[in-house]
Motif scaffolding. Structure first.
Motif, PDB file in Angstrom:
ATOM      1  N   VAL A 138      24.836  44.034  12.121  1.00 20.69           N
ATOM      2  CA  VAL A 138      23.680  43.796  11.244  1.00 20.69           C
ATOM      3  C   VAL A 138      24.146  43.435   9.835  1.00 20.69           C
ATOM      4  N   ILE A 139      25.264  44.007   9.395  1.00 19.16           N
ATOM      5  CA  ILE A 139      25.846  43.632   8.097  1.00 19.16           C
ATOM      6  C   ILE A 139      26.227  42.151   8.121  1.00 19.16           C
ATOM      7  N   ILE A 184      32.803  47.810  -0.064  1.00 19.48           N
ATOM      8  CA  ILE A 184      33.554  48.720   0.796  1.00 19.48           C
ATOM      9  C   ILE A 184      32.851  50.066   0.902  1.00 19.48           C
ATOM     10  N   GLN A 185      32.208  50.506  -0.193  1.00 20.48           N
ATOM     11  CA  GLN A 185      31.443  51.765  -0.163  1.00 20.48           C
ATOM     12  C   GLN A 185      30.195  51.625   0.705  1.00 20.48           C
ATOM     13  N   VAL A 186      29.594  50.418   0.686  1.00 16.28           N
ATOM     14  CA  VAL A 186      28.371  50.170   1.452  1.00 16.28           C
ATOM     15  C   VAL A 186      28.627  50.227   2.948  1.00 16.28           C
ATOM     16  N   ILE A 187      29.761  49.646   3.395  1.00 15.64           N
ATOM     17  CA  ILE A 187      30.001  49.534   4.843  1.00 15.64           C
ATOM     18  C   ILE A 187      30.822  50.683   5.411  1.00 15.64           C
ATOM     19  N   SER A 188      31.456  51.487   4.585  1.00 18.29           N
ATOM     20  CA  SER A 188      32.275  52.600   5.093  1.00 18.29           C
ATOM     21  C   SER A 188      31.484  53.590   5.944  1.00 18.29           C
ATOM     22  N   PRO A 189      30.245  53.971   5.559  1.00 16.51           N
ATOM     23  CA  PRO A 189      29.500  54.944   6.379  1.00 16.51           C
ATOM     24  C   PRO A 189      29.181  54.471   7.791  1.00 16.51           C
ATOM     25  N   ILE A 190      29.219  53.150   8.026  1.00 13.04           N
ATOM     26  CA  ILE A 190      28.929  52.662   9.375  1.00 13.04           C
ATOM     27  C   ILE A 190      30.188  52.088  10.035  1.00 13.04           C
ATOM     28  N   VAL A 219      36.794  44.302   7.778  1.00 17.29           N
ATOM     29  CA  VAL A 219      35.379  43.970   7.960  1.00 17.29           C
ATOM     30  C   VAL A 219      34.814  43.366   6.679  1.00 17.29           C
ATOM     31  N   MET A 220      35.185  43.956   5.544  1.00 14.31           N
ATOM     32  CA  MET A 220      34.705  43.452   4.264  1.00 14.31           C
ATOM     33  C   MET A 220      35.141  42.007   4.049  1.00 14.31           C
ATOM     34  N   GLY A 221      36.402  41.702   4.355  1.00  6.71           N
ATOM     35  CA  GLY A 221      36.892  40.338   4.199  1.00  6.71           C
ATOM     36  C   GLY A 221      36.119  39.357   5.065  1.00  6.71           C
ATOM     37  N   THR A 222      35.841  39.756   6.297  1.00  4.67           N
ATOM     38  CA  THR A 222      35.080  38.891   7.206  1.00  4.67           C
ATOM     39  C   THR A 222      33.659  38.683   6.697  1.00  4.67           C
ATOM     40  N   ALA A 223      33.045  39.758   6.229  1.00  4.36           N
ATOM     41  CA  ALA A 223      31.674  39.680   5.736  1.00  4.36           C
ATOM     42  C   ALA A 223      31.566  38.783   4.505  1.00  4.36           C
TER      43      ALA A 223
END
Length: 407
Positions: free
Chosen positions: A307-308, A241-247, A253-257
């Motif tokens: 891209v994630i 969650i910390q990784v994807i929050s800036p973008i 989104v995290m659950g989907t990823a």
């Protein structure tokens, strides 16, 4: 008989990863709900990994030295421990006790994987083929489905119910491993130039962990590469969650990823056996290391969520190949009397990587930010890739060593 055993083993993997998904995928959700901060959660994850190393090392040594001990008995006892501990956790109101119980349950849950993996190859040594790739693929499917299912359940109810799921799936795991029995531990059947020979493991020399390291020094170095290879992987998973929050990422989104990464493991692991017949295990390990590097590099450079998602899709050639390849590689490299100890070495390497990634990841994120933390993850992946390329060898050089019966 073989078909029935494969089905039962598939169920063991399915229930194990259902249990583990309910634990590890939602540990942050559960502990945040209980009022703990991220630093405490990182500490819990680090302690979990250290405890995992201790539990599996002690048990693996005990099993290898006491051949009369059956793996399904060990799995049953650990599973029962999770059942009892989870029920206690569900009713526990004391904060410190919650932390201790959660850490212990996570450690036991992670340590269980060593023995569930070893069980498949113990059968194989008895001339009974277990398709590990299919079983492990179903484990990934269970993990993916359980994260989606529990995500909705927890959202609709409360994270307090999570320990009940630990208990339910641990109990199902226990029942699944009690559904079949292991052949007598003193008899092993192998093929020798097309003929079956009866081998007996009498007089096997008991060896210390130090002796094991000397005997398999190249394998130990390879596991060092695994520590580096999994460092960036664990940082991304533990702090997603910390990784994807800036973008612009959020929990949805995290659950989907996470689902993408878990679901693409299914075909790769299910057809791993066929893949390993076309590409040697040592080459598969090298290829998967390259996939790890590309995946971590894409995550580091990702300008948007698409891209994630693309990076998560690369799990198909990264973790989903490297894990069964490492399990099979160890099975081929180590001698029969060292099998459990060899498999525990893999889980230990991954656990060590988790210790460093969990502890240092939080510190790095707080002090240097997401981008620099991911860049460090890329650098450690490069180190791991180099070590894998240098240390991995063709497992066909090795043969299972046992004493033959002489008429």
């Amino acid at each position: 008989m073989t078909r029935r055993l494969n089905i039962k083993y598939i169920m063991s993997q399915f229930f194990y990863f259902s249990m583990f998904a309910s634990m590890i995928a939602f540990v942050s959700v559960y502990l945040l709900h209980k009022g703990f901060d991220n630093t405490t959660i990182g500490t819990v994850l680090s302690m979990m990994s250290l405890l995992t190393i201790g539990i599996q090392t002690l048990l693996a040594n005990y099993i290898d030295k006491n051949k009369e001990v059956q793996l399904q008995d060990v799995i049953s006892i650990l599973s029962l421990g999770v059942v009892i501990g989870s029920i206690v956790l569900y009713f526990m109101p004391i904060d410190l006790a919650i932390l201790i119980l959660t850490t212990l349950l996570l450690a036991i849950g992670q340590a269980l994987l060593t023995f569930v993996n070893s069980l498949a190859f113990i059968y194989e040594k008895f001339g009974i083929h277990i398709n590990y790739g299919v079983a492990r693929g179903m484990g990934s499917f269970a993990y993916a489905m359980m994260t989606l299912f529990l995500g909705q359940v927890v959202k609709a109810t409360t994270p307090d119910i999570l320990p009940l799921f630990y208990s339910i799936f641990s109990l199902l795991l226990l029942f699944s491993v009690r559904a079949y029995s292991l052949p007598s531990a003193d008899k092993v059947i192998v093929e020798d130039e097309g003929e079956q020979e009866l081998l007996i493991k009498k007089g096997a020399v008991e060896q210390s962990v130090f002796s094991f390291f000397l005997k398999y020094s190249r394998l130990v170095l390879l596991m060092g590469g695994v520590v580096f290879l999994f460092f960036g992987h664990t940082i991304i998973n533990n702090f997603f969650i910390q990784v994807i929050s800036p973008i612009g990422g959020d929990s949805g989104v995290m659950g989907t990823a996470v689902f993408i990464a878990a679901i693409v493991e299914l075909p790769a692991m299910m057809y791993f056996e066929q893949l390993s017949k076309k590409i040697s295990i040592d080459r598969l390990l090298k290829i998967s290391a390259i996939f790890f590097l590309i995946k971590h590099l894409l995550t580091y450079l990702a300008p948007n969520i698409f891209v994630i998602y693309l990076a998560q899709f690369l799990q198909i050639g990264a973790y989903s190949v490297v894990y069964p390849a490492l399990v099979e590689y160890i099975n081929l490299i180590v001698d029969l009397e060292d099998l459990v100890k060899g498999q525990s070495l893999l889980t230990t390497a991954i656990a060590l990587s988790s210790v460093f990634a969990s502890f240092l990841g939080g510190i790095l994120l707080d002090n240097v930010g997401v981008s620099q933390t991911l860049f460090i993850g890329v650098l450690t992946t490069i180190v791991g890739l180099v070590i894998v390329f240098v240390t991995v060898e063709n497992p066909q050089k090795h043969e299972i060593k046992s004493e033959k019966i002489v008429d």
